[in-house]
Design a protein around this motif. Structure first.
Motif: not given
Length: 130
Positions: A81-107
């Motif tokens: 669960a940690y190797f497949v989902l929990v850790t990769p999900f949390c890790a991927s949410m960081v750059p996802l939100h950073i890119v949205g912020w840098l592009r000015g595409e999110q509230p």
């Protein structure tokens, strides 16, 4: 150090699954446009496609939370669960939100999630099971 608090991995998985289910997955599935409005997203004139994608995302999140719960209660499943989902999900949410912020595409509410997901990822590493 990765896994320094590994004895807390089960509890972390349970808490993560519960919060994710009630704060993300169920609102996406039950009222995706209501969730979007609450997070300050503009709602498009034709919301059908957005609503569909949000319901899909909610169902995917529920499936992932099911994996986290399974891992919390079934010994061999915890590491998976940690190797497949929990850790990769949390890790991927960081750059996802950073890119949205840098592009000015999110509230701002989405940008405010950057430290939340960063802390969740660090938490995953700290409790990563052995």
């Amino acid at each position: 150090m990765i896994g320094i608090y590994a004895d807390q991995a089960r509890m972390f998985a349970l808490v993560f699954a519960a919060i994710s289910t009630f704060a993300l997955a169920l609102p996406f599935m039950v009222s995706p446009l209501g969730w979007g409005k609450a997070m300050r997203w503009p709602v498009p004139a034709d919301p059908l496609l957005v609503s569909y994608y949000a319901r899909c995302l909610g169902l995917l999140a529920l499936a992932g939370n099911g994996l986290a719960l399974w891992g919390a209660f079934v010994e061999p499943g915890l590491l998976r669960a940690y190797f497949v989902l929990v850790t990769p999900f949390c890790a991927s949410m960081v750059p996802l939100h950073i890119v949205g912020w840098l592009r000015g595409e999110q509230p701002w509410t989405e940008t405010a999630e950057i430290p939340v997901w960063t802390l969740a990822f660090i938490g995953c590493l700290l409790v990563f099971p052995h």
